[in-house]
Design a protein around this motif. Structure first.
Motif, short mmCIF file in Angstrom:
data_model
loop_
_atom_site.label_atom_id
_atom_site.label_comp_id
_atom_site.label_asym_id
_atom_site.label_seq_id
_atom_site.Cartn_x
_atom_site.Cartn_y
_atom_site.Cartn_z
N ASP A 273 1.13 -1.16 -0.02
CA ASP A 273 0.01 0.02 0.03
C ASP A 273 1.01 1.30 -0.12
O ASP A 273 1.72 1.43 1.01
CB ASP A 273 -1.00 -0.18 1.25
CG ASP A 273 -2.07 -1.27 1.38
OD1 ASP A 273 -2.78 -1.25 0.36
OD2 ASP A 273 -1.54 -2.15 2.13
N HIS A 320 -2.31 0.42 -4.77
CA HIS A 320 -2.49 -0.68 -3.67
C HIS A 320 -2.53 -1.97 -4.52
O HIS A 320 -3.29 -1.97 -5.38
CB HIS A 320 -3.94 -0.67 -2.97
CG HIS A 320 -3.82 0.79 -2.00
ND1 HIS A 320 -3.44 1.07 -0.96
CD2 HIS A 320 -4.27 2.08 -2.59
CE1 HIS A 320 -3.58 2.19 -0.53
NE2 HIS A 320 -4.08 3.16 -1.51
N HIS A 322 -3.40 -5.86 -3.39
CA HIS A 322 -3.72 -6.69 -2.34
C HIS A 322 -3.67 -8.26 -2.79
O HIS A 322 -4.60 -9.01 -2.35
CB HIS A 322 -4.90 -6.37 -1.52
CG HIS A 322 -4.87 -5.11 -0.69
ND1 HIS A 322 -5.73 -4.54 -0.08
CD2 HIS A 322 -3.59 -4.34 -0.40
CE1 HIS A 322 -5.38 -3.41 0.67
NE2 HIS A 322 -4.10 -3.50 0.30
#
Length: 350
Positions: A273, A320, A322
């Protein structure tokens, strides 16, 4: 209370004011006190963050190949128009940067032209195409980043199979605002010169006499070279705002690839992030690999391979990833132009 003058807001004042402002307008003056509304300590723009999905854009591009003959269009290009653009503006992804998809079908040749805007190409899909820039023929392979600097003649051809699609990036909105958008069309194809040795083009070897070559810098940067550099840097601490990022450079000048445009490739590693920040230059991102999301001005914008995201100046943003896979982004910005004007500024978010 008597002051010897007509009170503010009286009929006489309004009549005098009307005559005063009428005289100003008729004689082509601009009162500064009427022009300062909306200005303040922060940079502002009408443009808004926006993402163009490759799945949709590609479908429209392929359809354009069926309904728009290249001889009619000269360049079969689908521009990305920012939703914040005013009706009378030339289209642009940001105030200063153009972004688009371009399609060349097998057997087609987009004829030679040149223009004052500086241009770049990032090849999204296909093989067998080429561009000729000032007599130098350069093959186009997927992931390549190519340049057509301002004032350079260039044409595109496709000798392979299937559609050839790439991302176009230009500073044409900036040239339009400066009233410097000039274009020359050429009916004939260019003569192709012998290929220059790479060390000569890259400035490692030069001739110390006569005029400089018509091509003064590399015209193509290979994706594998940038990825190899990123892989070398992978285990290091990344940039807080961009993770592992490398800049394409002009080895002749040591500066950005063009005087008004800088270009980058970056890796957002799995689980990363980045921190949020904002700056006075605008950026266009293109997703080369993987998926993730950016938070821009508080809004979460998901992206995946092929998508193109425009972030105009001074919008807060972070990136970001993930997923368990790498996310690789190509980007270009107007940072060189903004900094040359002494307007470069960045602010990290708390």
């Amino acid at each position: 209370m008597s002051t010897g003058t007509t009170e503010r807001g009286s009929g006489l004042d309004e009549s005098a004011n009307a005559e005063f402002y009428s005289t100003i307008k008729e004689n082509h003056y601009s009162p500064l006190w009427q022009l300062m509304g909306g200005l303040g300590p922060e940079a502002k723009t009408n443009m808004v963050p926006h993402i163009w999905r490759y799945e949709q854009a590609r479908a429209l591009m392929v359809q354009a190949g069926e309904v728009v003959p290249l001889e009619d269009a000269l360049r079969r290009v689908l521009g990305f128009r920012n939703p914040g653009s005013r009706p009378f503006d030339r289209t642009g992804a940001t105030d200063t940067l153009w972004s688009a998809l371009q399609l060349v079908k097998p057997g087609e040749i987009a004829p030679a032209h040149r223009h004052t805007p500086s241009a770049l190409r990032f090849i999204i899909e296909g093989d067998g195409a080429y561009t000729v820039v000032n007599g130098q023929r350069v093959p186009m392979d997927e992931g390549d980043f190519l340049l057509t600097p301002n004032g350079h003649w260039h044409e595109h051809g496709h000798t392979g199979e299937g559609p050839m699609i790439w991302l176009d990036g230009l500073d044409s909105p900036l040239m339009s605002r400066l009233n410097q958008y000039i274009i020359d069309e050429e009916g004939a194809l260019q003569d192709v010169d012998p290929a220059m040795p790479a060390p000569y083009v890259n400035g490692l070897i030069s001739k110390p006499w006569g005029e400089a070559e018509r091509v003064a810098q590399p015209l193509v940067y290979k994706l594998k070279d940038a990825l190899e550099t990123i892989e070398y840097l992978r285990e290091r601490e990344g940039d807080p705002f961009d993770d592992i990022i490398v800049e394409y450079r002009n080895p002749i000048s040591g500066g950005p690839v063009m005087t008004t445009i800088a270009a980058f490739l970056q890796l957002i590693r799995p689980g990363v992030d980045t921190k949020a920040h904002r700056h006075t230059h605008s950026t266009v991102y293109h997703v080369v690999r993987g998926s993730g999301y950016s938070i821009v001005d508080g809004e979460r914008i998901e992206w995946t391979k092929g998508d193109t995201l425009a972030i105009p100046l001074w919008y807060e943003h972070s990136h970001h990833n993930h997923t368990g896979e790498d996310a690789v982004l190509f980007s270009y910005t107007d940072k060189p132009a903004i900094e040359a004007l002494g307007l470069g500024r960045m602010r990290a978010s708390e």
